[in-house]
Design an enzyme around this catalytic site. Structure first.
Site, short mmCIF file in Angstrom:
data_model
loop_
_atom_site.label_atom_id
_atom_site.label_comp_id
_atom_site.label_asym_id
_atom_site.label_seq_id
_atom_site.Cartn_x
_atom_site.Cartn_y
_atom_site.Cartn_z
N GLU A 78 -4.32 -8.64 -4.79
CA GLU A 78 -5.17 -7.62 -4.16
C GLU A 78 -6.51 -7.56 -4.90
O GLU A 78 -6.62 -6.86 -5.92
CB GLU A 78 -4.50 -6.23 -4.25
CG GLU A 78 -3.23 -6.10 -3.47
CD GLU A 78 -2.97 -4.65 -3.05
OE1 GLU A 78 -2.80 -4.41 -1.85
OE2 GLU A 78 -2.98 -3.76 -3.92
N LYS A 96 0.36 5.13 -0.12
CA LYS A 96 -0.43 5.82 -1.16
C LYS A 96 -0.14 7.33 -1.11
O LYS A 96 0.99 7.71 -0.81
CB LYS A 96 -1.92 5.48 -1.01
CG LYS A 96 -2.14 3.97 -0.95
CD LYS A 96 -3.57 3.54 -1.09
CE LYS A 96 -3.62 2.01 -1.04
NZ LYS A 96 -4.94 1.47 -1.31
N SER A 99 -7.59 -4.34 2.72
CA SER A 99 -8.23 -4.20 4.04
C SER A 99 -7.59 -5.02 5.16
O SER A 99 -8.28 -5.44 6.10
CB SER A 99 -9.73 -4.53 3.96
OG SER A 99 -10.39 -3.55 3.20
N ASN A 146 2.02 0.39 2.07
CA ASN A 146 1.79 1.26 0.92
C ASN A 146 1.05 2.50 1.44
O ASN A 146 -0.14 2.44 1.73
CB ASN A 146 0.95 0.52 -0.14
CG ASN A 146 0.59 1.42 -1.30
OD1 ASN A 146 1.07 2.55 -1.41
ND2 ASN A 146 -0.26 0.92 -2.19
N GLU A 171 -4.99 0.90 -8.43
CA GLU A 171 -5.27 2.34 -8.51
C GLU A 171 -4.53 2.96 -9.70
O GLU A 171 -4.95 3.99 -10.23
CB GLU A 171 -4.88 3.01 -7.18
CG GLU A 171 -5.93 2.71 -6.11
CD GLU A 171 -5.41 2.71 -4.68
OE1 GLU A 171 -4.31 3.22 -4.43
OE2 GLU A 171 -6.12 2.17 -3.81
N GLY A 195 -9.57 -0.97 0.67
CA GLY A 195 -10.20 0.19 1.31
C GLY A 195 -11.66 0.01 1.68
O GLY A 195 -12.33 0.96 2.04
N HIS A 199 -0.43 -1.71 -9.41
CA HIS A 199 -1.47 -1.49 -8.41
C HIS A 199 -2.78 -1.13 -9.11
O HIS A 199 -2.77 -0.37 -10.09
CB HIS A 199 -1.07 -0.38 -7.43
CG HIS A 199 -1.92 -0.39 -6.20
ND1 HIS A 199 -3.20 0.12 -6.21
CD2 HIS A 199 -1.71 -0.87 -4.95
CE1 HIS A 199 -3.73 -0.05 -5.01
NE2 HIS A 199 -2.85 -0.65 -4.23
#
Ligand code: 13P
Length: 249
Positions: free
Chosen positions: A167, A12, A210, A10, A100, A173, A98
Site C-alpha cells: 500500500e 477503518k 484507492s 478495511n 495509519e 485515500g 497499516h
C-alpha cells in the site's frame, strides 16, 4: 488459499450497527459458484466484529481485525486488544503494519512482535508495507520496503499465513494509483525481496490504495497481484461487489 483472489475490506473507523446489514448482498454474491475464487474478508471496527462473525457464519466470508496489541498476554493496556481477544471474538485475520498505525507509533520492531503474537494465536495476517510520498521522491522506496520486510519478519519462519499488502501511502485515500507498469515492477521487486529475505517461493502479494470500481479493470491486469485491500470503496456494498465482479469475470 493459493488460487484465491483476495478482496479485503478495511472499514477503518467507519460503520455502525446499521451498516452491518449492508453486507448481506456481498454474502449472497459469495455463495454464487461463479465467485468461488473470491476470498472476501471484512475487517470492521473491533466493536462490530462479533456482529459480522454472526452474519457471515454460513458463508465463506472471513472476518479480520484492523490491528492488535503486541502483548501475547493480558495486561494493563487501556483501549488495546490483543490477538487472544481477537481470536476469541471469532475473527480469523488481522491487519498489521497499516500505514495509519505506523504513523501513530508502530515501528518495524513492534510490527514484528505483533506478527509473532498473531501467528501464536493462529490468526492469518495481512501485513501492510509501503512508502510515503517523501520516501518515494527521495528514491527510498526499495530500501524502505526492504527494512519493513526484514525487520517485520525477523525470526519468523516462512509460512503460508501471511498475505503481503503493498500500500503506497501516497495512494491511500487520494484517488491516485501507481502507473500499471510501475506497480508491476514494484510487485516483482517485493516478490524478489521476499524470496531472498524469507525464502518464500510464491508469496501472496495484494495491492491497496484507492482501489475502486473504475480503476480495477486496469489493476487486475497485473497477474502477480493476488487481490486487493480496499478502504473507502469497500464500505458501500455495491461498489465492493462491482470490484469483485469486474475482477472475476
Ligand atoms: P482507500 O482504498 O480508501 O485508499 O484505503 C486503502 C487502505 O488503506 C486499505 O487498507
Amino acid at each position: 488459499m493459493t488460487n484465491n483472489m483476495f478482496f479485503i475490506a478495511n472499514w477503518k473507523m467507519f460503520g455502525d450497527l446499521k451498516s452491518v446489514n449492508s453486507i448481506k448482498k456481498v454474502i449472497k454474491l459469495s455463495k454464487n459458484k461463479k465467485f468461488n475464487k473470491a476470498q472476501i474478508i471484512y475487517c470492521p471496527p473491533y466493536t462490530l466484529i462479533s456482529n459480522f462473525v454472526k452474519l457471515v457464519k454460513n458463508s465463506k466470508i472471513k472476518i479480520g481485525a484492523q490491528n492488535c496489541h503486541q502483548s501475547q498476554n493480558p495486561g494493563p493496556f487501556t483501549g488495546s486488544i490483543n490477538t487472544e481477544l481477537i481470536k476469541s471474538s471469532g475473527a480469523n485475520y488481522v491487519i498489521i503494519g497499516h500505514s495509519e498505525n505506523r504513523a501513530t507509533g508502530d515501528t518495524n520492531h513492534i510490527i514484528n512482535l505483533k506478527i509473532k503474537a498473531a501467528l501464536k494465536k493462529n490468526l492469518k495476517i495481512i501485513f501492510c508495507i509501503g512508502e510515503t510520498l517523501i520516501q518515494k521522491k527521495r528514491n527510498k522506496t526499495n530500501s524502505i520496503l526492504k527494512s519493513q520486510l526484514t525487520v517485520g519478519l525477523k525470526n519468523i519462519k516462512n509460512n503460508n499465513n501471511i498475505i503481503f499488502a503493498y500500500e503506497p501511502v501516497w495512494s491511500i485515500g487520494t484517488g491516485i494509483i501507481p502507473k500499471t507498469t510501475n506497480l508491476e515492477k514494484q510487485v516483482i521487486i517485493i516478490k524478489k525481496m521476499l524470496m531472498k529475505i524469507w525464502k518464500s517461493k510464491d508469496p501472496k502479494i495484494i495491492y491497496g490504495g484507492s482501489v475502486n470500481s473504475k480503476n480495477i479493470s486496469e489493476l487486475k491486469k497485473i497477474t502477480l497481484i493476488k487481490g486487493f485491500l480496499i478502504g473507502g470503496a469497500s464500505q458501500n456494498a455495491k461498489n465492493f461487489i462491482d470490484i469483485i465482479k469486474k475482477t472475476i469475470n
